[in-house]
Scaffold this active site. Sequence first.
Site, PDB file in Angstrom:
ATOM      1  N   HIS A  17      13.788  20.745  32.959  1.00 39.23           N
ATOM      2  CA  HIS A  17      13.070  19.566  32.486  1.00 39.23           C
ATOM      3  C   HIS A  17      12.575  19.783  31.055  1.00 39.23           C
ATOM      4  O   HIS A  17      11.732  20.649  30.819  1.00 39.23           O
ATOM      5  CB  HIS A  17      11.891  19.314  33.430  1.00 39.23           C
ATOM      6  CG  HIS A  17      11.030  18.156  33.044  1.00 39.23           C
ATOM      7  ND1 HIS A  17       9.701  18.307  32.723  1.00 39.23           N
ATOM      8  CD2 HIS A  17      11.301  16.830  32.944  1.00 39.23           C
ATOM      9  CE1 HIS A  17       9.185  17.117  32.457  1.00 39.23           C
ATOM     10  NE2 HIS A  17      10.126  16.208  32.584  1.00 39.23           N
ATOM     11  N   HIS A  59       9.648  13.672  23.658  1.00 35.12           N
ATOM     12  CA  HIS A  59       9.112  12.956  24.818  1.00 35.12           C
ATOM     13  C   HIS A  59       8.103  11.872  24.451  1.00 35.12           C
ATOM     14  O   HIS A  59       8.196  10.739  24.900  1.00 35.12           O
ATOM     15  CB  HIS A  59       8.452  13.939  25.789  1.00 35.12           C
ATOM     16  CG  HIS A  59       7.844  13.255  26.976  1.00 35.12           C
ATOM     17  ND1 HIS A  59       6.540  12.798  26.983  1.00 35.12           N
ATOM     18  CD2 HIS A  59       8.367  12.907  28.170  1.00 35.12           C
ATOM     19  CE1 HIS A  59       6.294  12.212  28.143  1.00 35.12           C
ATOM     20  NE2 HIS A  59       7.379  12.266  28.882  1.00 35.12           N
ATOM     21  N   GLU A 116      17.585  11.189  29.046  1.00 35.24           N
ATOM     22  CA  GLU A 116      16.666  10.112  29.436  1.00 35.24           C
ATOM     23  C   GLU A 116      16.468   9.180  28.254  1.00 35.24           C
ATOM     24  O   GLU A 116      15.999   9.601  27.189  1.00 35.24           O
ATOM     25  CB  GLU A 116      15.318  10.672  29.915  1.00 35.24           C
ATOM     26  CG  GLU A 116      14.432   9.522  30.346  1.00 35.24           C
ATOM     27  CD  GLU A 116      12.988   9.896  30.660  1.00 35.24           C
ATOM     28  OE1 GLU A 116      12.689  11.078  30.919  1.00 35.24           O
ATOM     29  OE2 GLU A 116      12.173   8.964  30.623  1.00 35.24           O
TER      30      GLU A 116
END
Length: 249
Positions: A17, A59, A116
């Site tokens: 991750h 992120h 993502e």
Amino acid sequence: MLPAAFSQKGRPLVWGHRGASFDAPENTLAAFLLAREQGADGVELDAQRCASGEVVVLHDDSLGRTTGFAGLIAETPYSVVRTLDAGARKAERYQGERVPLLVQVLEAFPLLVNVELKCDRWDDRGLTAEVIRFVREAQAQERVLLSSFNPLCLLRARLLAPGIPRALLFEPEQEWWLRSALSAPALEAGALHPEQSLATPERIARWRRRGYQLGCWTVDDTDAAGRLYDAGVSGIITNRPDRMRARWP
Ligand code: G3P
Ligand code: MG
């Protein structure tokens, strides 16, 4: 279901991750390469566009937490982003790590990549199309899984590149229709990626009956990972690939 490359026999597929982000600065090349050393099958990363349009791996909306630069990524051009230090705040030995471009990660990291698509607006300002362009240029269609909390990004991906597999992300804080994954059939998502607390054995069984492959995040506890795997979850998205591979050598 996803193509066979996205599962392992006898153990869950292990995704780092944001890379091996427990040990190395998240979403940096160092974290991705360390994830590989720790035995991850692939990495998950977060893709966004900066002010000058490049797709970077970050992120947060802001660059502050990871680089110390008080600016939003959407308002900061790559000429500035490329000068920032994304490693020093994690540990001195990572000083000089950069916020990478997606294309640099696809070139430097040869395993599976879960990209993502980070976008919480209706208009993704070209993010999905640009990501697909880079995936194709890197000839990485066979090893990329696109995921998003935003169904519209996955719909765009389905229309632009139906052959690149898709996973729908959801979490408890979302509105019910999003956290129930109602849009998954229309998106032709092969996988669902729920936050781990949503993945009860009953729901896992129901999602599996509907034909979805499942990946849960962010699972750093090997007992929890074992329970999820036994219940039917085939992908574990973890900050600690080393632990998961010690559990499943
Ligand atoms: O893809 C799983 C996970 O990364 C989703 O949440 O906030 O860590 O990007 P977040
Ligand atoms: Mg993410």
